[in-house]
Motif scaffolding. Structure first.
Motif, PDB file in Angstrom:
ATOM      1  N   ALA A 187       0.833  -1.208   0.000  1.00  0.00           N
ATOM      2  CA  ALA A 187       0.000   0.000   0.000  1.00  0.00           C
ATOM      3  C   ALA A 187       0.867   1.258   0.000  1.00  0.00           C
ATOM      4  N   LYS A 188       1.999   1.218   0.684  1.00  0.00           N
ATOM      5  CA  LYS A 188       2.898   2.382   0.691  1.00  0.00           C
ATOM      6  C   LYS A 188       3.426   2.661  -0.719  1.00  0.00           C
ATOM      7  N   GLU A 189       3.718   1.604  -1.467  1.00  0.00           N
ATOM      8  CA  GLU A 189       4.213   1.803  -2.835  1.00  0.00           C
ATOM      9  C   GLU A 189       3.107   2.329  -3.760  1.00  0.00           C
ATOM     10  N   VAL A 190       1.911   1.798  -3.625  1.00  0.00           N
ATOM     11  CA  VAL A 190       0.788   2.293  -4.442  1.00  0.00           C
ATOM     12  C   VAL A 190       0.482   3.737  -4.069  1.00  0.00           C
ATOM     13  N   TYR A 236       0.228   7.122  -6.435  1.00  0.00           N
ATOM     14  CA  TYR A 236      -0.959   7.988  -6.452  1.00  0.00           C
ATOM     15  C   TYR A 236      -0.609   9.417  -6.039  1.00  0.00           C
ATOM     16  N   ASP A 237       0.241   9.540  -5.028  1.00  0.00           N
ATOM     17  CA  ASP A 237       0.659  10.877  -4.581  1.00  0.00           C
ATOM     18  C   ASP A 237       1.506  11.570  -5.637  1.00  0.00           C
ATOM     19  N   GLN A 238       2.355  10.819  -6.312  1.00  0.00           N
ATOM     20  CA  GLN A 238       3.193  11.394  -7.367  1.00  0.00           C
ATOM     21  C   GLN A 238       2.326  12.010  -8.470  1.00  0.00           C
ATOM     22  N   TYR A 239       1.242  11.338  -8.813  1.00  0.00           N
ATOM     23  CA  TYR A 239       0.337  11.838  -9.856  1.00  0.00           C
ATOM     24  C   TYR A 239      -0.746  12.763  -9.299  1.00  0.00           C
ATOM     25  N   GLN A 240      -0.719  13.002  -8.004  1.00  0.00           N
ATOM     26  CA  GLN A 240      -1.684  13.868  -7.322  1.00  0.00           C
ATOM     27  C   GLN A 240      -3.124  13.481  -7.681  1.00  0.00           C
ATOM     28  N   LEU A 241      -3.423  12.199  -7.494  1.00  0.00           N
ATOM     29  CA  LEU A 241      -4.743  11.673  -7.820  1.00  0.00           C
ATOM     30  C   LEU A 241      -5.718  11.905  -6.667  1.00  0.00           C
ATOM     31  N   PRO A 242      -6.990  12.072  -6.986  1.00  0.00           N
ATOM     32  CA  PRO A 242      -8.012  12.245  -5.947  1.00  0.00           C
ATOM     33  C   PRO A 242      -8.472  10.871  -5.441  1.00  0.00           C
ATOM     34  N   TYR A 243      -7.850  10.361  -4.411  1.00  0.00           N
ATOM     35  CA  TYR A 243      -8.150   9.009  -3.955  1.00  0.00           C
ATOM     36  C   TYR A 243      -8.413   8.961  -2.456  1.00  0.00           C
ATOM     37  N   SER A 244      -9.151   7.939  -2.090  1.00  0.00           N
ATOM     38  CA  SER A 244      -9.390   7.620  -0.696  1.00  0.00           C
ATOM     39  C   SER A 244      -8.652   6.321  -0.399  1.00  0.00           C
ATOM     40  N   LEU A 245      -8.000   6.256   0.737  1.00  0.00           N
ATOM     41  CA  LEU A 245      -7.287   5.058   1.180  1.00  0.00           C
ATOM     42  C   LEU A 245      -8.020   4.526   2.400  1.00  0.00           C
ATOM     43  N   ARG A 246      -8.484   3.270   2.308  1.00  0.00           N
ATOM     44  CA  ARG A 246      -9.288   2.688   3.378  1.00  0.00           C
ATOM     45  C   ARG A 246      -8.695   1.364   3.841  1.00  0.00           C
ATOM     46  N   PHE A 247      -8.825   1.096   5.121  1.00  0.00           N
ATOM     47  CA  PHE A 247      -8.584  -0.255   5.588  1.00  0.00           C
ATOM     48  C   PHE A 247      -9.734  -1.089   5.043  1.00  0.00           C
ATOM     49  N   SER A 248      -9.428  -2.280   4.539  1.00  0.00           N
ATOM     50  CA  SER A 248     -10.460  -3.086   3.887  1.00  0.00           C
ATOM     51  C   SER A 248     -11.403  -3.772   4.867  1.00  0.00           C
ATOM     52  N   GLY A 249     -11.055  -3.761   6.130  1.00  0.00           N
ATOM     53  CA  GLY A 249     -11.877  -4.423   7.127  1.00  0.00           C
ATOM     54  C   GLY A 249     -11.329  -5.768   7.541  1.00  0.00           C
ATOM     55  N   SER A 250     -10.377  -6.293   6.756  1.00  0.00           N
ATOM     56  CA  SER A 250      -9.834  -7.600   7.118  1.00  0.00           C
ATOM     57  C   SER A 250      -8.314  -7.641   7.010  1.00  0.00           C
ATOM     58  N   LYS A 251      -7.787  -7.779   5.798  1.00  0.00           N
ATOM     59  CA  LYS A 251      -6.342  -8.016   5.681  1.00  0.00           C
ATOM     60  C   LYS A 251      -5.645  -7.106   4.688  1.00  0.00           C
ATOM     61  N   GLY A 252      -6.168  -5.910   4.516  1.00  0.00           N
ATOM     62  CA  GLY A 252      -5.500  -5.030   3.568  1.00  0.00           C
ATOM     63  C   GLY A 252      -6.139  -3.665   3.433  1.00  0.00           C
ATOM     64  N   PHE A 253      -6.031  -3.123   2.230  1.00  0.00           N
ATOM     65  CA  PHE A 253      -6.433  -1.747   1.976  1.00  0.00           C
ATOM     66  C   PHE A 253      -7.131  -1.623   0.628  1.00  0.00           C
ATOM     67  N   HIS A 254      -7.958  -0.603   0.519  1.00  0.00           N
ATOM     68  CA  HIS A 254      -8.583  -0.248  -0.752  1.00  0.00           C
ATOM     69  C   HIS A 254      -8.154   1.173  -1.111  1.00  0.00           C
ATOM     70  N   PHE A 255      -7.708   1.344  -2.337  1.00  0.00           N
ATOM     71  CA  PHE A 255      -7.484   2.670  -2.905  1.00  0.00           C
ATOM     72  C   PHE A 255      -8.646   2.918  -3.851  1.00  0.00           C
ATOM     73  N   ASP A 303      -3.480  10.339   6.210  1.00  0.00           N
ATOM     74  CA  ASP A 303      -2.083   9.954   5.997  1.00  0.00           C
ATOM     75  C   ASP A 303      -1.428   9.540   7.315  1.00  0.00           C
ATOM     76  N   ASP A 304      -1.721  10.283   8.369  1.00  0.00           N
ATOM     77  CA  ASP A 304      -1.139   9.978   9.673  1.00  0.00           C
ATOM     78  C   ASP A 304      -1.627   8.614  10.183  1.00  0.00           C
ATOM     79  N   GLN A 305      -2.908   8.326  10.041  1.00  0.00           N
ATOM     80  CA  GLN A 305      -3.431   7.022  10.473  1.00  0.00           C
ATOM     81  C   GLN A 305      -2.815   5.883   9.670  1.00  0.00           C
ATOM     82  N   PHE A 306      -2.581   6.125   8.395  1.00  0.00           N
ATOM     83  CA  PHE A 306      -1.948   5.095   7.584  1.00  0.00           C
ATOM     84  C   PHE A 306      -0.498   4.889   8.003  1.00  0.00           C
ATOM     85  N   GLU A 307       0.233   5.961   8.241  1.00  0.00           N
ATOM     86  CA  GLU A 307       1.637   5.842   8.647  1.00  0.00           C
ATOM     87  C   GLU A 307       1.778   5.132   9.995  1.00  0.00           C
TER      88      GLU A 307
END
Length: 175
Positions: free
Chosen positions: A31-34, A38-57, A123-127
């Motif tokens: 997720a950090k690499e993705v 996304y940040d490099q391209y300044q995309l309008p995205y939401s980053l979510r915990f998936s609820g189980s074992k990962g993340f959704h962009f 961003d802080d919660q993700f870090e």
């Protein structure tokens, strides 16, 4: 036919841990690499915990320039494959490249999965991410949910900038 009932389709990338021990460090690394892309391209995205074992962009469909849903899904699959090829080899298996399909649904933000919340992350919660912080009791005692929304990044840009950033990203990552 159900396809005629689809009015929009978001671009979602699903990152899932491949570890069997319940530790999701591989999903966090992926997720950090993705996120970096996304940040490099300044995309309008939401980053979510998936609820189980990962993340959704998630990039909302309204930002994607491809209006035809069938073509959009095909393009999303192509972009997802390119992202998967771009990230480190150790994380490639964490990218679930099967979710861009007009029959699949994504967990809605703020819903529960086994007492974990599908929580949009700052961003802080993700870090500082830890799976225990996604449990309902922790969230209810430590996080204010009122007026939180989807925490979509880069919405401060003009609509023209957002569209240009998305077009550039899709052009460069569309195989």
């Amino acid at each position: 036919m159900y396809q005629k009932q689809i009015v929009d389709y978001d671009f979602a990338i699903d990152i899932d841990s491949q570890r069997k021990d319940g530790i999701i460090t591989d999903a966090i690394g992926c997720a950090k690499e993705v996120k970096k892309i996304y940040d490099q391209y300044q995309l309008p995205y939401s980053l979510r915990f998936s609820g189980s074992k990962g993340f959704h962009f998630v990039i909302l469909g309204k930002f994607i320039p491809i209006k035809n849903i069938t073509k959009r899904i095909k393009s999303i699959n192509s972009v997802t494959q390119t992202i998967k090829e771009t990230i480190s080899k150790e994380y490639k298996d964490c990218v679930d490249d099967s979710i861009a399909d007009d029959r699949r649904v994504l967990k809605m933000p703020y819903t529960l999965d086994n007492w974990n919340m599908v929580l949009p992350l700052t961003d802080d919660q993700f870090e500082r991410f830890h799976p225990d912080n996604m449990k309902l009791d922790y969230i209810m005692n430590n996080i204010t949910l009122k007026d939180r929304n989807l925490i979509t990044r880069n919405l401060s840009f003009t609509e023209k900038n957002i569209k240009n950033n998305i077009k550039k990203f899709f052009k460069e990552f569309n195989g």
